[in-house]
Scaffold this active site. Structure first.
Site, short mmCIF file in Angstrom:
data_model
loop_
_atom_site.label_atom_id
_atom_site.label_comp_id
_atom_site.label_asym_id
_atom_site.label_seq_id
_atom_site.Cartn_x
_atom_site.Cartn_y
_atom_site.Cartn_z
N PHE A 161 0.97 -1.38 0.26
CA PHE A 161 -0.06 -0.10 -0.31
C PHE A 161 0.38 1.51 0.05
O PHE A 161 0.09 2.51 0.36
CB PHE A 161 -0.86 -0.21 1.28
N GLU A 166 -4.82 1.60 -7.17
CA GLU A 166 -5.25 3.07 -5.87
C GLU A 166 -6.58 4.05 -5.76
O GLU A 166 -7.47 4.08 -4.78
CB GLU A 166 -4.59 4.68 -6.00
#
Ligand code: MOS
Length: 697
Positions: A237, A662
């Site tokens: 992430f 994302e």
């Protein structure tokens, strides 16, 4: 337009992950599990004050623990090259810049001995007053040179304040997002082996080549003497997209152990301090529109924090620059440098927090104008990128909004808030837009070799951090070579393979896929399609794409939330999320859906739960583990649906892909907050949206 591939057979189909079976069978070793001969184990020693300096470190009791080999401290650590990266230059001086900073490390035969001994190290500090409080009226706010990674800090067109003053309808409010922490399932780990040839790192990283270049700089080593491997990574992430201090620490420890491999795993608690986090943001958002809801003025002024030893300036104001048409426009970023850990990337840095304030403000403006929030957005669709004036390669936000409205049953929705009550629950729905730029990083290359097994071996130093990149690269290669997917073998995750850009910015498939297409076309030009002999080999880099200069390139989406709020307790539930995305060609629907769902779930988590709570007296985040820092789990997420429209973009790259890792987290929190308002009439402008907001109202 770049030379493109036509989906022949593989692109657009939904094969399972090539690494899926190994993962569920426990045969896909993460970095820490990589078998090495006689490993020693390193455990970091962390500062227990938030600011000051070390007067003296006493390692006597630690060294007396059975199995302990060495204790590294600023007194005895090998030197690093200075002046490059304050986060990474550990153990080079006695300063303490934040609580939890690495100030030493124990190396022992077992992780237990190392951890126990680390607790026995006695540190005498000279404290100074610390300051960890972010407010938007601090007198020491400063203007960073650029915002992540290299966007202009401030932009202004026209006269925003005058246009706002004269606007018929206006929203002007402060919005806040909380401090968020990355929690990939696999924590951050490094195995370092230092021998006569140089340094080998088995690291849980998003980029083997980018990590190698940073480590080479810190140790003043030629890159050719460092090898980084990361075949399997359990999530990142962004927190594994840049090197953090523990990697340097593991390498320092291995250097000291001269030849004996060293394993280092951060504990979950340590990752809250040492792996980067999303800065809290304060966003002053002002919108001014005419009576028809056409926006004439848009301002986003952002205040956020960074550490004292390294600047990370989140680009929170940037997404508003491209979202909506307006003649008068302003964005600014101001920073407070505090005695806090170093913030960094977290899924859609800038874009994710930066779409919260503006997308809630749009909901407020719709109400002021007496317009449906979707209609308001449609009225403010620009025909060119408002910031650059360039045409969009494709912009299908309007289509996402329309499709989502249909699928979610938006039309029957009451215009006013606080209209629907089902038993204990107030019920509402909300919408927000998503966007994410198409990032291009140059330089990725791929090698294609016909093997003696008759198959085509495709090598690229990419990292699959759980996204499915490994699988989709095989699909792209198969179509580019014009062969069956089963005749392609992809190898990733090693600096010994051709250079690959970092798995970040949702750009992996685009960058590495472009390299593979170029290499495949080169291979076919050299060797033909008629059964090229074993050993035929061709390496090529992704070409420059002149269209990136001519067009504004962004993915878009629309997210819809249904929210229930208990009239008795304020408890908030989100029984349904729906996202509709326009992200170019979808290479693998199975894996793409998983990316969108993961992003939206993380967005829901941001909306309702995630909040790193700073204790200002101690200078630390007190809820620094998964018991106290709640990350959404199955029970929080009854239904998440992701769909996409069939978007063809011939400009973005050879595959027509825009990146999907994302965008799913962008806009979710605003959709939830807007739905909570629609349910209850209570406007929440700061995250997370918790039960107490609805009780006081
Ligand atoms: Mo992502 S935060 O660009 O790794």
């Amino acid at each position: 337009m770049t030379r493109s591939i036509e989906p022949v057979a593989a692109v657009g189909t939904a094969p399972e992950r090539v690494d899926g079976r190994a993962k569920v069978a426990g045969k896909a070793p993460y970095a820490y599990e990589h078998p090495v001969e006689r490993p020693a184990y390193a455990h970091p020693i962390q500062a227990t004050i938030p600011a000051g300096r070390i007067r003296r470190i006493d390692t006597g009791r630690a060294l007396a623990v059975s199995g302990v080999h060495t204790v590294l401290t600023p007194d005895n650590a090998p030197p690093l090259r200075r002046g490059q990266d304050g986060e990474l230059e550990i153990l080079q001086d006695a300063d303490v810049a934040f609580r939890g900073q690495i100030i030493g490390c124990v190396v022992a035969d077992t992780p237990e001995a190392a951890r126990h001994a680390a607790d026995l190290v006695a540190v005498d500090y000279e404290r100074r007053d610390h300051d960890v409080t972010l407010t938007s009226d601090r007198s020491d706010l400063y203007r960073p040179g650029v915002v992540n990674p290299s966007y202009e800090t401030d932009t202004e067109d026209g006269d925003v304040d005058a246009a706002l003053a004269g606007a018929a309808a206006r929203v002007d409010a402060e919005y806040r997002t909380a401090r968020n922490h990355n929690n990939p399932l696999e924590p951050h780990t490094t195995v370092a082996v230092w021998d006569a040839d140089g340094l080998t790192l088995h690291d849980s990283t998003q980029g083997v080549h980018s990590l190698r270049s940073v480590v080479a700089g810190m140790f003043d080593l030629d890159e050719s003497r460092i090898r980084v491997l990361a075949p399997y990574v359990g999530g990142g992430f962004g927190s594994k997209g840049t090197a953090h201090a523990h990697v340097v620490l593991a390498a320092l420890a291995a250097k000291r152990m001269s030849g004996r491999p060293v394993k280092l795993a951060l504990t979950r608690q340590q990752t809250f301090t040492l792996a980067g986090y999303r800065t809290p943001t304060v966003q002053r958002v002002a919108l001014g529109a005419d009576t028809d809801g056409r926006i004439d003025a848009l301002a986003v002024d952002v205040v956020e924090q960074t550490s004292r030893i390294k600047e990370f300036a989140e680009q929170t104001g940037v997404p508003s620059r491209t979202m909506y048409a307006a003649r008068h426009r302003r964005t600014t970023h101001r920073m407070a440098a505090l005695d806090v850990p170093v913030p960094s990337w977290m899924r859609a840095p800038g874009v994710c927090p930066g779409m919260f304030g503006p997308e809630v403000a749009m909901d407020e403006l719709a109400e002021r104008c007496g317009l449906d929030p979707i209609e308001l957005r449609l009225r403010n669709e620009p025909d060119r990128d408002p910031e650059t004036g360039k045409p969009y390669s494709t912009r299908n936000l309007a289509e996402c909004l329309r499709v989502g409205a249909r699928r979610s049953g938006w039309d029957g929705r009451p215009a006013e808030p606080r209209q629907t009550r089902r038993g204990e629950w107030w019920v509402g729905t909300g919408v927000a837009s998503s966007t994410y730029p198409v990032h291009h990083s140059p330089g990725s290359a791929a090698r294609i070799e016909r093997g003696v097994d008759g198959r085509y071996h495709v090598s690229v130093g990419a990292v699959d951090i759980g996204t499915g990149a490994w699988t989709v690269l095989g699909q792209i290669a198969a179509d580019a070579l014009g062969v069956d997917r089963g005749d392609v073998v992809v190898t990733v995750g090693d600096t010994a393979l051709p250079f690959a850009s970092v798995a970040g910015g949702s750009s992996g498939t685009a960058n590495w896929g472009s390299a593979i297409v170029a290499a495949a076309h080169g291979f076919r030009a050299r060797f033909g399609d008629d059964d090229p002999p074993a050993g035929s080999e061709h390496t090529e880099s992704a070409p420059e794409n002149p269209d990136t200069e001519r067009f504004a390139m962004h993915a878009f989406g629309a997210q819809f939330a249904e929210v229930h709020v208990s009239a008795d307790t304020g408890e908030i539930r989100v029984p349904r999320l729906l996202g509709v995305f326009a992200a170019g060609r979808i290479v693998n629907p199975r894996l793409a859906r998983s990316q969108f769902l993961g992003g939206m779930t993380m967005g829901l988590s941001m909306a309702l739960h995630e909040d790193g709570v700073m204790d200002e007296r101690l200078g630390m985040v007190v809820n620094h583990d998964l018991a106290e820092y709640h990350v959404a789990t199955n029970a929080d997420v009854p239904s998440v649906e992701a769909e996409w429209i069939d978007e063809h973009d011939p400009h973005v790259n050879a595959m027509g892909t825009k990146g999907i890792g994302e965008i799913g987290i962008v806009g979710t929190a605003a959709a939830v907050a807007n739905a909570a308002y629609h349910a209850t009439g209570v406007r929440v402008r700061d995250l997370p949206v918790t039960a107490d907001r609805f009780l006081t109202a």
